[in-house]
Design a protein around this motif. Structure first.
Motif, PDB file in Angstrom:
ATOM      1  N   TYR A  32      40.601  44.056  43.457  1.00 31.62           N
ATOM      2  CA  TYR A  32      39.243  43.857  42.970  1.00 31.62           C
ATOM      3  C   TYR A  32      38.689  45.170  42.466  1.00 31.62           C
ATOM      4  O   TYR A  32      39.218  46.252  42.730  1.00 31.62           O
ATOM      5  CB  TYR A  32      38.338  43.276  44.057  1.00 31.62           C
ATOM      6  CG  TYR A  32      38.243  44.128  45.307  1.00 31.62           C
ATOM      7  CD1 TYR A  32      39.111  43.922  46.358  1.00 31.62           C
ATOM      8  CD2 TYR A  32      37.288  45.133  45.397  1.00 31.62           C
ATOM      9  CE1 TYR A  32      39.045  44.711  47.491  1.00 31.62           C
ATOM     10  CE2 TYR A  32      37.212  45.920  46.527  1.00 31.62           C
ATOM     11  CZ  TYR A  32      38.098  45.711  47.584  1.00 31.62           C
ATOM     12  OH  TYR A  32      38.028  46.479  48.700  1.00 31.62           O
ATOM     13  N   ALA A  33      37.640  45.043  41.732  1.00 30.47           N
ATOM     14  CA  ALA A  33      36.928  46.207  41.223  1.00 30.47           C
ATOM     15  C   ALA A  33      35.478  46.123  41.665  1.00 30.47           C
ATOM     16  O   ALA A  33      34.908  45.027  41.723  1.00 30.47           O
ATOM     17  CB  ALA A  33      37.006  46.262  39.705  1.00 30.47           C
ATOM     18  N   ALA A  52      38.545  50.897  41.319  1.00 26.55           N
ATOM     19  CA  ALA A  52      39.549  49.854  41.494  1.00 26.55           C
ATOM     20  C   ALA A  52      40.128  49.926  42.899  1.00 26.55           C
ATOM     21  O   ALA A  52      40.525  51.001  43.354  1.00 26.55           O
ATOM     22  CB  ALA A  52      40.658  50.032  40.462  1.00 26.55           C
ATOM     23  N   SER A  53      40.226  48.777  43.548  1.00 25.46           N
ATOM     24  CA  SER A  53      40.767  48.772  44.905  1.00 25.46           C
ATOM     25  C   SER A  53      42.261  49.063  44.909  1.00 25.46           C
ATOM     26  O   SER A  53      42.798  49.606  45.872  1.00 25.46           O
ATOM     27  CB  SER A  53      40.513  47.422  45.565  1.00 25.46           C
ATOM     28  OG  SER A  53      41.314  46.411  44.964  1.00 25.46           O
ATOM     29  N   ARG A  54      42.936  48.692  43.817  1.00 24.65           N
ATOM     30  CA  ARG A  54      44.392  48.806  43.763  1.00 24.65           C
ATOM     31  C   ARG A  54      44.850  50.248  43.860  1.00 24.65           C
ATOM     32  O   ARG A  54      45.773  50.564  44.592  1.00 24.65           O
ATOM     33  CB  ARG A  54      44.905  48.183  42.476  1.00 24.65           C
ATOM     34  CG  ARG A  54      46.414  48.225  42.272  1.00 24.65           C
ATOM     35  CD  ARG A  54      46.743  47.749  40.873  1.00 24.65           C
ATOM     36  NE  ARG A  54      46.133  46.467  40.571  1.00 24.65           N
ATOM     37  CZ  ARG A  54      45.847  46.052  39.332  1.00 24.65           C
ATOM     38  NH1 ARG A  54      46.100  46.828  38.304  1.00 24.65           N
ATOM     39  NH2 ARG A  54      45.303  44.863  39.127  1.00 24.65           N
ATOM     40  N   ASP A  55      44.194  51.130  43.113  1.00 26.95           N
ATOM     41  CA  ASP A  55      44.691  52.503  43.051  1.00 26.95           C
ATOM     42  C   ASP A  55      43.580  53.540  43.150  1.00 26.95           C
ATOM     43  O   ASP A  55      43.846  54.738  43.068  1.00 26.95           O
ATOM     44  CB  ASP A  55      45.477  52.731  41.768  1.00 26.95           C
ATOM     45  CG  ASP A  55      44.705  52.294  40.530  1.00 26.95           C
ATOM     46  OD1 ASP A  55      45.338  52.093  39.491  1.00 26.95           O
ATOM     47  OD2 ASP A  55      43.471  52.148  40.637  1.00 26.95           O
ATOM     48  N   GLY A  56      42.350  53.085  43.327  1.00 31.31           N
ATOM     49  CA  GLY A  56      41.253  54.033  43.463  1.00 31.31           C
ATOM     50  C   GLY A  56      40.800  54.662  42.172  1.00 31.31           C
ATOM     51  O   GLY A  56      39.947  55.552  42.182  1.00 31.31           O
ATOM     52  N   VAL A  93      16.731  49.660  38.081  1.00 35.64           N
ATOM     53  CA  VAL A  93      17.244  48.875  39.203  1.00 35.64           C
ATOM     54  C   VAL A  93      18.759  48.968  39.151  1.00 35.64           C
ATOM     55  O   VAL A  93      19.373  48.728  38.108  1.00 35.64           O
ATOM     56  CB  VAL A  93      16.790  47.405  39.117  1.00 35.64           C
ATOM     57  CG1 VAL A  93      17.398  46.602  40.274  1.00 35.64           C
ATOM     58  CG2 VAL A  93      15.271  47.322  39.156  1.00 35.64           C
ATOM     59  N   TYR A  94      19.338  49.327  40.270  1.00 40.29           N
ATOM     60  CA  TYR A  94      20.785  49.510  40.350  1.00 40.29           C
ATOM     61  C   TYR A  94      21.417  48.327  41.088  1.00 40.29           C
ATOM     62  O   TYR A  94      20.930  47.908  42.140  1.00 40.29           O
ATOM     63  CB  TYR A  94      21.106  50.817  41.065  1.00 40.29           C
ATOM     64  CG  TYR A  94      20.879  52.033  40.202  1.00 40.29           C
ATOM     65  CD1 TYR A  94      19.593  52.435  39.861  1.00 40.29           C
ATOM     66  CD2 TYR A  94      21.954  52.760  39.711  1.00 40.29           C
ATOM     67  CE1 TYR A  94      19.380  53.536  39.041  1.00 40.29           C
ATOM     68  CE2 TYR A  94      21.759  53.863  38.896  1.00 40.29           C
ATOM     69  CZ  TYR A  94      20.472  54.242  38.569  1.00 40.29           C
ATOM     70  OH  TYR A  94      20.270  55.338  37.753  1.00 40.29           O
ATOM     71  N   TYR A  95      22.492  47.840  40.505  1.00 37.57           N
ATOM     72  CA  TYR A  95      23.199  46.693  41.056  1.00 37.57           C
ATOM     73  C   TYR A  95      24.659  47.051  41.302  1.00 37.57           C
ATOM     74  O   TYR A  95      25.255  47.814  40.545  1.00 37.57           O
ATOM     75  CB  TYR A  95      23.187  45.517  40.076  1.00 37.57           C
ATOM     76  CG  TYR A  95      21.834  45.026  39.672  1.00 37.57           C
ATOM     77  CD1 TYR A  95      21.163  45.579  38.590  1.00 37.57           C
ATOM     78  CD2 TYR A  95      21.232  43.977  40.366  1.00 37.57           C
ATOM     79  CE1 TYR A  95      19.916  45.120  38.203  1.00 37.57           C
ATOM     80  CE2 TYR A  95      19.984  43.502  39.988  1.00 37.57           C
ATOM     81  CZ  TYR A  95      19.339  44.078  38.914  1.00 37.57           C
ATOM     82  OH  TYR A  95      18.098  43.610  38.536  1.00 37.57           O
ATOM     83  N   CYS A  96      25.234  46.465  42.335  1.00 39.29           N
ATOM     84  CA  CYS A  96      26.681  46.523  42.474  1.00 39.29           C
ATOM     85  C   CYS A  96      27.240  45.122  42.211  1.00 39.29           C
ATOM     86  O   CYS A  96      26.554  44.115  42.402  1.00 39.29           O
ATOM     87  CB  CYS A  96      27.117  47.043  43.838  1.00 39.29           C
ATOM     88  SG  CYS A  96      26.683  46.007  45.250  1.00 39.29           S
ATOM     89  N   ALA A  97      28.462  45.111  41.742  1.00 33.46           N
ATOM     90  CA  ALA A  97      29.141  43.855  41.454  1.00 33.46           C
ATOM     91  C   ALA A  97      30.597  43.988  41.863  1.00 33.46           C
ATOM     92  O   ALA A  97      31.171  45.074  41.808  1.00 33.46           O
ATOM     93  CB  ALA A  97      29.037  43.515  39.972  1.00 33.46           C
ATOM     94  N   ALA A  98      31.168  42.878  42.265  1.00 38.03           N
ATOM     95  CA  ALA A  98      32.574  42.841  42.642  1.00 38.03           C
ATOM     96  C   ALA A  98      33.261  41.723  41.883  1.00 38.03           C
ATOM     97  O   ALA A  98      32.682  40.640  41.720  1.00 38.03           O
ATOM     98  CB  ALA A  98      32.719  42.603  44.140  1.00 38.03           C
ATOM     99  N   ALA A  99      34.465  41.986  41.430  1.00 38.95           N
ATOM    100  CA  ALA A  99      35.207  40.980  40.685  1.00 38.95           C
ATOM    101  C   ALA A  99      36.693  41.219  40.865  1.00 38.95           C
ATOM    102  O   ALA A  99      37.118  42.355  41.086  1.00 38.95           O
ATOM    103  CB  ALA A  99      34.842  41.040  39.201  1.00 38.95           C
ATOM    104  N   PRO A 100      37.494  40.170  40.762  1.00 38.00           N
ATOM    105  CA  PRO A 100      38.946  40.379  40.790  1.00 38.00           C
ATOM    106  C   PRO A 100      39.366  41.195  39.580  1.00 38.00           C
ATOM    107  O   PRO A 100      38.817  41.027  38.488  1.00 38.00           O
ATOM    108  CB  PRO A 100      39.518  38.965  40.744  1.00 38.00           C
ATOM    109  CG  PRO A 100      38.429  38.117  40.203  1.00 38.00           C
ATOM    110  CD  PRO A 100      37.156  38.754  40.604  1.00 38.00           C
ATOM    111  N   GLN A 101      40.304  42.080  39.793  1.00 35.22           N
ATOM    112  CA  GLN A 101      40.781  42.918  38.706  1.00 35.22           C
ATOM    113  C   GLN A 101      42.230  42.563  38.411  1.00 35.22           C
ATOM    114  O   GLN A 101      43.103  42.721  39.254  1.00 35.22           O
ATOM    115  CB  GLN A 101      40.679  44.398  39.072  1.00 35.22           C
ATOM    116  CG  GLN A 101      41.171  45.326  37.971  1.00 35.22           C
ATOM    117  CD  GLN A 101      40.994  46.793  38.302  1.00 35.22           C
ATOM    118  OE1 GLN A 101      40.220  47.152  39.185  1.00 35.22           O
ATOM    119  NE2 GLN A 101      41.703  47.648  37.596  1.00 35.22           N
TER     120      GLN A 101
END
Length: 127
Positions: A32-33, A52-56, A93-101
């Protein structure tokens, strides 16, 4: 259910620092990212950083490069955006988002179509 909760926003003087947090829960995808976005009323939302969670691997928008740092604490499922040398133009306004990468770059992820979003936290930088 994926949930994202931002915190850490507030009022700061120009030149100051803030650290935003994004507490995440409910992830079911392996790769995920995490993206940080910001939006000023009347303007389009812009992506400013991701990891990126995969490799930072990380990405930064030119306007924040060298001032902002994205990081993650996987044990806590929490993601951070350290913001230094803040400018009045950073007010948003700051937002975070998560999604599959699926691809190789977190900045190419379609967070709008695939992502989950927090409700945002307001950052105000006074001059």
């Amino acid at each position: 259910e994926v949930q994202l909760v931002e915190s850490g926003g507030g009022l700061v003087q120009a030149g100051g620092s803030l650290r935003l947090s994004c507490a995440a829960s409910g992830f079911t995808f392996d790769d995920y990212a995490i993206g940080w976005f910001r939006q000023v009323p009347g303007k389009e939302r812009e992506g400013i950083s991701c990891i990126a969670s995969r490799d930072g691997n990380t990405f930064y928008l030119d306007s924040v490069k060298g001032r902002f740092t994205i990081s993650s604490d996987n044990a806590k499922n929490t993601f951070y955006l350290q913001m230094n040398s803040l400018k009045p133009d950073d007010t948003a306004v700051y937002y975070c988002a998560a999604a599959p990468q699926y691809g190789s770059h977190c900045q190419w992820v379609d967070y709008n179509a695939l992502g989950y979003w927090g409700k945002g936290t307001l950052v105000t930088v006074s001059s």
